[in-house]
Design a protein around this motif. Structure first.
Motif, PDB file in Angstrom:
ATOM      1  N   THR A  41      10.841  16.115  16.563  1.00 37.30           N
ATOM      2  CA  THR A  41      10.733  16.060  17.359  1.00 37.30           C
ATOM      3  C   THR A  41      12.663  14.852  17.092  1.00 37.30           C
ATOM      4  O   THR A  41      13.207  15.010  18.545  1.00 37.30           O
ATOM      5  N   HIS A  42      12.871  14.625  16.384  1.00 38.24           N
ATOM      6  CA  HIS A  42      14.512  13.332  16.186  1.00 38.24           C
ATOM      7  C   HIS A  42      14.993  14.865  15.513  1.00 38.24           C
ATOM      8  O   HIS A  42      16.172  14.129  15.926  1.00 38.24           O
ATOM      9  N   SER A  43      14.871  15.750  15.638  1.00 45.96           N
ATOM     10  CA  SER A  43      15.881  16.412  15.416  1.00 45.96           C
ATOM     11  C   SER A  43      16.729  17.680  15.407  1.00 45.96           C
ATOM     12  O   SER A  43      17.320  18.095  15.872  1.00 45.96           O
ATOM     13  N   LEU A  88      16.352  14.487   7.416  1.00 44.80           N
ATOM     14  CA  LEU A  88      15.320  15.328   7.640  1.00 44.80           C
ATOM     15  C   LEU A  88      15.095  16.044   6.650  1.00 44.80           C
ATOM     16  O   LEU A  88      13.822  16.971   6.906  1.00 44.80           O
ATOM     17  N   VAL A  89      15.879  16.624   6.595  1.00 45.74           N
ATOM     18  CA  VAL A  89      15.310  18.431   5.620  1.00 45.74           C
ATOM     19  C   VAL A  89      14.547  18.030   4.409  1.00 45.74           C
ATOM     20  O   VAL A  89      13.966  18.531   3.859  1.00 45.74           O
ATOM     21  N   ALA A  90      15.014  16.264   3.617  1.00 45.13           N
ATOM     22  CA  ALA A  90      13.546  16.302   2.312  1.00 45.13           C
ATOM     23  C   ALA A  90      12.241  15.871   3.367  1.00 45.13           C
ATOM     24  O   ALA A  90      11.738  15.924   2.352  1.00 45.13           O
ATOM     25  N   TYR A 117      11.127  17.613   5.471  1.00 43.70           N
ATOM     26  CA  TYR A 117      10.639  18.268   5.641  1.00 43.70           C
ATOM     27  C   TYR A 117       9.861  19.164   4.425  1.00 43.70           C
ATOM     28  O   TYR A 117       8.906  19.578   4.334  1.00 43.70           O
ATOM     29  N   LEU A 118      10.663  19.340   2.998  1.00 41.05           N
ATOM     30  CA  LEU A 118      10.623  18.854   2.077  1.00 41.05           C
ATOM     31  C   LEU A 118       9.005  18.393   1.399  1.00 41.05           C
ATOM     32  O   LEU A 118       8.124  19.710   1.405  1.00 41.05           O
ATOM     33  N   LEU A 119       9.407  17.744   1.900  1.00 42.43           N
ATOM     34  CA  LEU A 119       8.068  16.631   1.543  1.00 42.43           C
ATOM     35  C   LEU A 119       6.588  17.053   1.936  1.00 42.43           C
ATOM     36  O   LEU A 119       5.616  17.340   1.615  1.00 42.43           O
ATOM     37  N   VAL A 120       7.233  17.739   4.055  1.00 37.13           N
ATOM     38  CA  VAL A 120       6.084  17.800   4.368  1.00 37.13           C
ATOM     39  C   VAL A 120       4.780  19.119   3.673  1.00 37.13           C
ATOM     40  O   VAL A 120       4.209  20.255   3.376  1.00 37.13           O
ATOM     41  N   ALA A 121       6.392  20.131   3.341  1.00 40.38           N
ATOM     42  CA  ALA A 121       5.802  21.469   2.736  1.00 40.38           C
ATOM     43  C   ALA A 121       5.015  21.568   1.858  1.00 40.38           C
ATOM     44  O   ALA A 121       3.948  22.203   1.669  1.00 40.38           O
ATOM     45  N   VAL A 122       6.119  20.967   1.076  1.00 45.04           N
ATOM     46  CA  VAL A 122       4.688  20.639  -0.264  1.00 45.04           C
ATOM     47  C   VAL A 122       3.370  19.947  -0.394  1.00 45.04           C
ATOM     48  O   VAL A 122       2.197  20.777  -1.067  1.00 45.04           O
ATOM     49  N   LEU A 177      16.831  24.175   4.570  1.00 48.12           N
ATOM     50  CA  LEU A 177      17.410  23.901   4.014  1.00 48.12           C
ATOM     51  C   LEU A 177      17.891  25.386   3.644  1.00 48.12           C
ATOM     52  O   LEU A 177      19.162  24.615   2.420  1.00 48.12           O
ATOM     53  N   TYR A 178      18.730  26.176   4.090  1.00 46.78           N
ATOM     54  CA  TYR A 178      19.716  27.150   4.365  1.00 46.78           C
ATOM     55  C   TYR A 178      20.617  26.248   4.520  1.00 46.78           C
ATOM     56  O   TYR A 178      21.873  26.469   3.993  1.00 46.78           O
TER      57      TYR A 178
END
Length: 483
Positions: free
Chosen positions: A20-22, A30-32, A34-39, A348-349
């Motif tokens: 929502t904030h992105s 924000l990317v960091a 997302y990476l934590l959520v992906a993990v 990440l890209y």
């Protein structure tokens, strides 16, 4: 609710709050996030098991209400992107936030009779907020809305969306980058009410109904449906006419049919009927193809049903693909590959591009996505995983695909979150359900006395028993799988 369910809901909330904030802003943190959520999502997928036959959890019933309360506070504290005026945006946030808080109260433990009311409140809040953004922003400045509106007009006139050009589009003007059923599913909103976004509202409502039905309308499943309806950023999703609801309605219908208990005496189980909504999802957007290896290797769906679903999708797409093949390939394949990276996409890209000036090569991107798909296929093949685990793996695959995408925004992450909510509902529906009949037989599970074998024949000493299948056996008790 189990700890897995609670962790899944927290991962969903973190994902949607970040998304929502992105919108239209790049931030490395924000990317960091997302990476934590992906993990977290991948970890949940790796630890998934077959949850059929497990006793319902006795604790944690308050968790869904707590997450709904978090969602309400998120609406009030995190502004979502919108073209509405400041007062209009505030009204939308208040409608969604208050609806989430009200649903949270109605779903507190001990208020079982309030589940229907909580669902109604969530549905009403979602529709009201959607109506506010559709009416308040009748012509959003985004190419998706322009394309869908004019594609609907073209369908009504018998024209192919792959040969049209889009007048007044602020972005793409010479391609329809989706598969044709995105236009077919959204066109009724234009035809009946003047705006394709009304069809998207209906598709979200149908997806929520499928979510609740998947979980047999238990409190956790109703909460998952309410969260889908009132997710942070819901107003943005509808206002921008983002098309992920066309995919979700197919995947949610598929999950609801696959998760439905088999009826005694039925010749066609729910998994076969699930082929139909899956074919619709496949005919709507291209990235559903990435989930096919997972569905094929999952024993409860399998290769045959997956092949039939692909064939059904091919039939649904054929009227456009065969009539204008070159235009179809140009729009749905080449246009997507040639899209430039957008530096305000939080992936990440783009993070690597923005911070180092290096664009990730396509083989690297493909290898990352393929690695997650292979991990999912191997896991699903080696050990039994329930529907909730399969849906979590699907969310993990799409999450990683989003992270390495050149252009991934709120809508793509919204679909990942929706799959997590379907996983929560699937776990709620499986809890307390009987284990699979075949598994019970092979594992030697206990069964009620008198149902594993027919009674010994009685009669005069030395009399030979009747052969199996004779009329005298017609009253024998049914087998465990037949009841």
């Amino acid at each position: 609710m189990s700890r897995r369910g609670a962790c899944t809901l927290l991962a969903w909330w973190a994902l949607l709050a970040l998304a929502t904030h992105s919108v239209v802003r790049y931030r490395w943190w924000l990317v960091a996030g997302y990476l934590l959520v992906a993990v977290a999502v991948v970890a949940l997928a790796l630890t998934a098991r077959d949850d059929r036959g497990q006793a319902p959890p006795r604790t944690g019933a308050w968790v869904p209400s707590a997450v709904l309360a978090l969602v309400g506070l998120t609406h009030l504290l995190v502004p979502a992107f919108s073209y509405l005026s400041a007062p209009g945006q505030l009204v939308v946030r208040l409608v969604l936030g208050v609806s989430a808080l009200a649903a949270a109260g109605l779903l507190l433990p001990g208020r079982g009779a309030s589940r229907a009311l909580a669902g109604a409140v969530a549905g009403a809040g979602s529709v009201a907020a959607s109506a506010l953004v559709v009416v308040g922003d009748p012509a959003p400045r985004i190419d998706v809305w322009v394309i869908l509106q004019q594609a609907a007009d073209g369908l009504a006139a018998g024209r192919s969306m792959y040969t049209q050009t889009w007048t007044g589009s602020p972005g793409i003007s010479d391609a329809f980058a989706y598969l044709p059923w995105t236009a077919v599913l959204t066109a009724p909103g234009r035809w009946l009410a003047g705006d394709v976004r009304w069809a998207l509202v209906v598709l979200v409502l149908l997806s929520a109904l499928c979510t609740a039905a998947l979980g047999r309308w238990r409190p956790a499943a109703v909460a998952a449906a309410a969260l889908l309806l009132l997710a942070p950023g819901t107003g943005t999703l509808i206002e921008q006419a983002w098309t992920e609801p066309t995919v979700l309605v197919g995947l949610a219908g598929w999950a609801a049919l696959v998760g439905r208990p088999a009826r005694a005496g039925s010749r066609v189980d729910g998994a076969w009927w699930a082929v139909v909504p899956l074919a619709v999802a496949l005919a709507s957007k291209q990235h559903v193809v990435a989930l096919l290896p997972l569905l094929a290797v999952w024993p409860r769906f399998g290769v045959r049903r997956t092949v039939v679903a692909v064939g059904g999708a091919a039939l649904l797409v054929a009227p456009w693909a065969l009539v204008t093949p070159r235009a179809f390939v140009h729009d749905t394949v080449l246009t997507m590959l040639r899209l430039p990276p957008l530096r305000f996409a939080d992936t990440l890209y783009t993070a690597v591009l923005n911070e180092t000036g290096v664009a990730l090569p396509l083989p690297v991107v493909g290898a990352l996505v393929a690695g997650v798909v292979v991990a999912a296929v191997v896991t699903l093949h080696r050990r039994p995983v329930g529907l909730a685990g399969l849906l979590t793996w699907c969310a993990a695959v799409l999450m990683v695909a989003n992270l390495v995408n050149k252009q991934a925004f709120y809508n793509q992450f919204w679909l990942v979150g929706a799959l997590l909510l379907l996983a929560v509902a699937a776990a709620a529906g499986a809890a307390g359900a009987p284990p699979p009949a075949g598994g019970a037989a092979t594992a030697g599970a206990a069964a009620p006395a008198g149902r594993l074998r027919a009674p010994r024949p009685r009669g005069r000493a030395g009399r030979r028993p009747r052969r199996a299948g004779s009329p005298a056996d017609a009253s024998a008790p049914p087998s465990p799988s037949g009841g």
